[in-house]
Motif scaffolding. Structure first.
Motif, PDB file in Angstrom:
ATOM      1  N   VAL A   1     -12.036 -32.682  26.374  1.00 36.46           N
ATOM      2  CA  VAL A   1     -13.288 -32.271  25.753  1.00 36.46           C
ATOM      3  C   VAL A   1     -13.367 -30.755  25.860  1.00 36.46           C
ATOM      4  CG1 VAL A   1     -15.801 -32.448  25.836  1.00 36.46           C
ATOM      5  CG2 VAL A   1     -14.388 -34.450  26.393  1.00 36.46           C
ATOM      6  N   GLU A   2     -13.506 -30.108  24.725  1.00 36.57           N
ATOM      7  CA  GLU A   2     -13.547 -28.641  24.690  1.00 36.57           C
ATOM      8  C   GLU A   2     -14.801 -28.109  25.376  1.00 36.57           C
ATOM      9  OE1 GLU A   2     -13.045 -27.067  20.756  1.00 36.57           O
ATOM     10  OE2 GLU A   2     -11.486 -28.545  20.293  1.00 36.57           O
ATOM     11  N   GLU A   3     -14.723 -26.872  25.795  1.00 37.13           N
ATOM     12  CA  GLU A   3     -15.828 -26.217  26.502  1.00 37.13           C
ATOM     13  C   GLU A   3     -17.092 -26.182  25.643  1.00 37.13           C
ATOM     14  OE1 GLU A   3     -17.039 -21.872  28.335  1.00 37.13           O
ATOM     15  OE2 GLU A   3     -14.926 -22.286  27.926  1.00 37.13           O
ATOM     16  N   PRO A   4     -18.207 -26.710  26.168  1.00 37.16           N
ATOM     17  CA  PRO A   4     -19.463 -26.700  25.411  1.00 37.16           C
ATOM     18  C   PRO A   4     -19.936 -25.294  25.053  1.00 37.16           C
ATOM     19  CG  PRO A   4     -19.636 -28.154  27.304  1.00 37.16           C
ATOM     20  CD  PRO A   4     -18.341 -27.406  27.438  1.00 37.16           C
ATOM     21  N   GLY A   5     -19.784 -24.358  25.970  1.00 35.21           N
ATOM     22  CA  GLY A   5     -20.271 -23.005  25.732  1.00 35.21           C
ATOM     23  C   GLY A   5     -19.646 -22.347  24.518  1.00 35.21           C
ATOM     24  N   ARG A   6     -18.361 -22.504  24.363  1.00 32.81           N
ATOM     25  CA  ARG A   6     -17.689 -21.909  23.194  1.00 32.81           C
ATOM     26  C   ARG A   6     -18.176 -22.551  21.901  1.00 32.81           C
ATOM     27  NH1 ARG A   6     -13.605 -17.976  23.661  1.00 32.81           N
ATOM     28  NH2 ARG A   6     -12.918 -17.761  25.796  1.00 32.81           N
ATOM     29  N   ARG A   7     -18.450 -23.848  21.942  1.00 29.58           N
ATOM     30  CA  ARG A   7     -18.961 -24.517  20.741  1.00 29.58           C
ATOM     31  C   ARG A   7     -20.387 -24.079  20.432  1.00 29.58           C
ATOM     32  NH1 ARG A   7     -18.320 -30.376  22.020  1.00 29.58           N
ATOM     33  NH2 ARG A   7     -17.913 -29.681  24.118  1.00 29.58           N
ATOM     34  N   VAL A   8     -21.198 -23.866  21.465  1.00 31.27           N
ATOM     35  CA  VAL A   8     -22.564 -23.370  21.259  1.00 31.27           C
ATOM     36  C   VAL A   8     -22.518 -21.984  20.622  1.00 31.27           C
ATOM     37  CG1 VAL A   8     -24.681 -22.591  22.415  1.00 31.27           C
ATOM     38  CG2 VAL A   8     -23.619 -24.774  23.069  1.00 31.27           C
ATOM     39  N   ILE A   9     -21.640 -21.133  21.114  1.00 32.33           N
ATOM     40  CA  ILE A   9     -21.505 -19.787  20.547  1.00 32.33           C
ATOM     41  C   ILE A   9     -21.112 -19.880  19.072  1.00 32.33           C
ATOM     42  CG2 ILE A   9     -20.101 -17.674  20.603  1.00 32.33           C
ATOM     43  CD1 ILE A   9     -20.055 -18.039  23.719  1.00 32.33           C
ATOM     44  N   ALA A  10     -20.112 -20.699  18.759  1.00 30.10           N
ATOM     45  CA  ALA A  10     -19.655 -20.834  17.370  1.00 30.10           C
ATOM     46  C   ALA A  10     -20.769 -21.350  16.467  1.00 30.10           C
ATOM     47  CB  ALA A  10     -18.442 -21.764  17.307  1.00 30.10           C
ATOM     48  N   GLU A  11     -21.508 -22.366  16.919  1.00 25.57           N
ATOM     49  CA  GLU A  11     -22.609 -22.917  16.121  1.00 25.57           C
ATOM     50  C   GLU A  11     -23.704 -21.882  15.911  1.00 25.57           C
ATOM     51  OE1 GLU A  11     -23.890 -26.358  18.309  1.00 25.57           O
ATOM     52  OE2 GLU A  11     -22.021 -27.443  17.930  1.00 25.57           O
ATOM     53  N   THR A  12     -24.015 -21.128  16.962  1.00 26.26           N
ATOM     54  CA  THR A  12     -25.079 -20.122  16.872  1.00 26.26           C
ATOM     55  C   THR A  12     -24.665 -18.992  15.937  1.00 26.26           C
ATOM     56  OG1 THR A  12     -25.823 -20.669  19.103  1.00 26.26           O
ATOM     57  CG2 THR A  12     -26.575 -18.579  18.197  1.00 26.26           C
TER      58      THR A  12
ATOM     59  N   GLN B   1     -30.718 -18.402  28.962  1.00 23.18           N
ATOM     60  CA  GLN B   1     -31.400 -19.686  29.186  1.00 23.18           C
ATOM     61  C   GLN B   1     -31.288 -20.594  27.970  1.00 23.18           C
ATOM     62  OE1 GLN B   1     -35.225 -19.779  31.220  1.00 23.18           O
ATOM     63  NE2 GLN B   1     -34.887 -17.674  31.926  1.00 23.18           N
ATOM     64  N   ALA B   2     -31.484 -20.058  26.787  1.00 20.95           N
ATOM     65  CA  ALA B   2     -31.336 -20.857  25.561  1.00 20.95           C
ATOM     66  C   ALA B   2     -29.895 -21.334  25.429  1.00 20.95           C
ATOM     67  CB  ALA B   2     -31.754 -20.050  24.337  1.00 20.95           C
ATOM     68  N   PHE B   3     -28.950 -20.453  25.729  1.00 22.82           N
ATOM     69  CA  PHE B   3     -27.535 -20.817  25.688  1.00 22.82           C
ATOM     70  C   PHE B   3     -27.243 -21.966  26.653  1.00 22.82           C
ATOM     71  CE2 PHE B   3     -23.403 -20.241  27.791  1.00 22.82           C
ATOM     72  CZ  PHE B   3     -22.550 -20.478  26.725  1.00 22.82           C
ATOM     73  N   ALA B   4     -27.705 -21.861  27.893  1.00 24.05           N
ATOM     74  CA  ALA B   4     -27.441 -22.896  28.898  1.00 24.05           C
ATOM     75  C   ALA B   4     -28.098 -24.222  28.511  1.00 24.05           C
ATOM     76  CB  ALA B   4     -27.919 -22.431  30.268  1.00 24.05           C
ATOM     77  N   ARG B   5     -29.301 -24.161  27.974  1.00 18.36           N
ATOM     78  CA  ARG B   5     -29.965 -25.408  27.528  1.00 18.36           C
ATOM     79  C   ARG B   5     -29.165 -26.092  26.427  1.00 18.36           C
ATOM     80  NH1 ARG B   5     -34.563 -22.101  27.715  1.00 18.36           N
ATOM     81  NH2 ARG B   5     -35.677 -22.421  29.664  1.00 18.36           N
ATOM     82  N   ARG B   6     -28.682 -25.307  25.468  1.00 16.59           N
ATOM     83  CA  ARG B   6     -27.861 -25.875  24.383  1.00 16.59           C
ATOM     84  C   ARG B   6     -26.548 -26.432  24.944  1.00 16.59           C
ATOM     85  NH1 ARG B   6     -27.580 -28.137  20.998  1.00 16.59           N
ATOM     86  NH2 ARG B   6     -26.049 -27.187  19.666  1.00 16.59           N
TER      87      ARG B   6
END
Length: 181
Positions: free
Chosen positions: A35-46, A60-65
């Motif tokens: 499973v790929e890193e959630p943080g990198r996917r959040v950055i890409a989506e944002t 905080q918004a990043f960590a919640r996502r």
């Protein structure tokens, strides 16, 4: 016989730039589910849309996502029968939110959503650390995060195993031998 989720969901965490993603790619090459890193996917989506859920704008918004993505990842990973290796995940996101907000959230998530008792951490490895579009922080920030994770995982009831600074093949062998896989 299928292992319970908490026994087959394995977290690979540790120092930013320590070789986690490379190790996950090697495990996938060997036929394991990753499973790929959630943080990198959040950055890409944002970045593809709009919003400020970026670690350098609104941590905080990043960590919640990242928590939301991690919970979804865990639900989707239930369909896999064997080992599932997570590049960071729920606990890392919860520790980040806890650090940014000052509110204790990691323990409640951890109690409800367990992983394998052994968590594998990549140690700081300045020789391979690189900045990229998503990793804008410096080595000092990476070390601070590593120290938080190194303290948080045992506090949350996990045994921390530090991965050796070795070739990706040797790291994968070490991890799989440790799990008896």
């Amino acid at each position: 016989m299928t292992r319970p989720l908490s026994n087959r969901f394995v977290v690979i965490s540790g120092c930013s730039g320590g070789g986690k993603s490379t190790l996950l790619a090697e495990l996938a090459r060997r036929g394991h589910d990753v499973v790929e890193e959630p943080g990198r996917r959040v950055i890409a989506e944002t970045l593809a849309g709009d919003g400020s859920a970026l670690p350098w704008i609104d941590i905080q918004a990043f960590a919640r996502r990242a928590i939301e993505v991690s919970l979804r990842d865990r639900a989707e990973a239930q369909r896999h029968k064997g080992w599932v290796f997570f590049d960071r995940g729920l606990i890392d996101a919860a520790v980040a939110l806890e650090h940014a907000s000052g509110k204790p959230v990691a323990e409640s998530f951890c109690r409800k959503h367990r992983y394998h008792r052994e968590v594998f951490l990549t140690p700081p490895w300045p020789e391979i650390y690189r900045h990229d579009a998503d990793r804008r922080h410096d080595m000092t920030a990476a070390l601070d995060e590593y120290e938080r994770l190194l303290a948080a995982y045992p506090h949350l009831g996990y045994d921390v195993v530090i991965l050796p600074k070795a070739s990706v093949e040797a790291r994968a062998d070490f991890l799989l031998e440790r799990l008896g896989a």
